[in-house]
Every structure is written in C-alpha cells, then in structure tokens.
Design a protein around this motif. Structure first.
Motif, PDB file in Angstrom:
ATOM      1  N   THR A 157      15.051  48.078   7.879  1.00  0.00           N
ATOM      2  CA  THR A 157      16.212  47.303   8.162  1.00  0.00           C
ATOM      3  C   THR A 157      16.949  47.161   9.545  1.00  0.00           C
TER       4      THR A 157
ATOM      5  N   THR B 271      20.060  51.650   0.074  1.00  0.00           N
ATOM      6  CA  THR B 271      20.368  52.406  -1.206  1.00  0.00           C
ATOM      7  C   THR B 271      19.315  52.308  -2.072  1.00  0.00           C
TER       8      THR B 271
ATOM      9  N   ALA C 261      23.352  56.007   2.478  1.00  0.00           N
ATOM     10  CA  ALA C 261      22.285  55.793   1.750  1.00  0.00           C
ATOM     11  C   ALA C 261      21.741  56.967   1.170  1.00  0.00           C
TER      12      ALA C 261
ATOM     13  N   CYS D 161      23.537  58.949  -1.321  1.00  0.00           N
ATOM     14  CA  CYS D 161      23.308  58.257  -2.721  1.00  0.00           C
ATOM     15  C   CYS D 161      22.245  58.810  -3.419  1.00  0.00           C
TER      16      CYS D 161
ATOM     17  N   SER E 156      22.608  47.405   3.161  1.00  0.00           N
ATOM     18  CA  SER E 156      23.059  48.539   2.117  1.00  0.00           C
ATOM     19  C   SER E 156      22.338  48.526   1.038  1.00  0.00           C
TER      20      SER E 156
ATOM     21  N   GLY F  14      24.798  52.840   7.857  1.00  0.00           N
ATOM     22  CA  GLY F  14      24.208  52.710   6.472  1.00  0.00           C
ATOM     23  C   GLY F  14      23.234  53.859   6.203  1.00  0.00           C
TER      24      GLY F  14
ATOM     25  N   SER G  90      25.471  48.108  10.824  1.00  0.00           N
ATOM     26  CA  SER G  90      25.280  48.431   9.450  1.00  0.00           C
ATOM     27  C   SER G  90      23.976  49.179   9.399  1.00  0.00           C
TER      28      SER G  90
END
Length: 129
Positions: free
Chosen positions: A51, A19, A70, A73, A15, A66, A62
C-alpha cells in the motif's frame, strides 16, 4: 511505456487492502493455530509495503496511519473467536486484544516503519519522473 495493472490507491483503497490482508491473516491463524501467529504478521507486513508503494501522492498519510488500525481489526477477529484466558464476555475479549497487541507490538512497529520508509522514499525530490 505500458502501465501495469491497477492504478494508484486512494485512502479508501489503502484501508480496504490493509484491513482485508489483516482479516485474511487472522482468519488463517484462527483456522491453523487458534491465535495470532505468522499469517497475520506476514500478510500485514506485505500489505504495508504494497500500500505504501501504490498509494496516491496526495493520500500518503493513509499508508502511515492505516497499518496500526488494520492490525487492530485483525486482532479483534482473533480475540472474538479464540478461547479467552482472561475471562469471558466483552472484558475478556478486550483483555485478549490488549494481550495480543503487547505480544505483537514488534510487528505493528515494523509494518508502520516499512510503510513510512517506502512513503518517504517515494517523496524524495531527487527521484526521476
């Protein structure tokens, strides 16, 4: 056999990387073109692949869940600091986020698909250990 730098990422690490990449890309786009453009998309796709390749086997979910969060965001950052076509205030920012999400939907789907493909390829039973 020598280990490379960095170990596997935990769910929290995934994360943070996702992000951070999205916020960095959104910041670059804001500085260069004042809206979501190539930097957010490019860094998002690279972070999805990275990732998914580095996540721990027990935290595989995740890397798949995720990326859309992200990316949202990053879009929030763009919507907060870019001029709003949909009005001012909270409603204008929300409308801008939804508009950008509709425009960048391919990037979200592609990033999530890349993360899912890499994660599934890592979990195949016939891989050498």
């Amino acid at each position: 056999m020598e280990r490379t730098a960095g170990g596997p990422l935990t769910a929290f690490g995934v994360s943070i990387v996702l992000t951070g990449a999205c916020l960095l890309g959104a910041g670059l786009d804001l500085l260069l073109v004042s809206t979501a453009a190539w930097a957010l998309t490019g860094l998002f796709l690279a972070a999805c692949g990275y990732t998914a390749a580095k996540v721990r086997r027990s935290d595989w979910y995740s890397a798949v869940v995720g990326p859309p969060l992200a990316f949202a965001c990053g879009l929030m950052l763009v919507a907060a600091f870019s001029p709003h076509d949909m009005g001012s205030g909270l409603m204008g920012a929300m409308a801008t986020i939804l508009e950008l999400l509709a425009i960048k939907a391919r990037a979200v789907f592609l990033g999530t698909a890349v993360a899912l493909a890499v994660t599934l390829a890592r979990r195949l039973p016939f891989r050498q250990r």
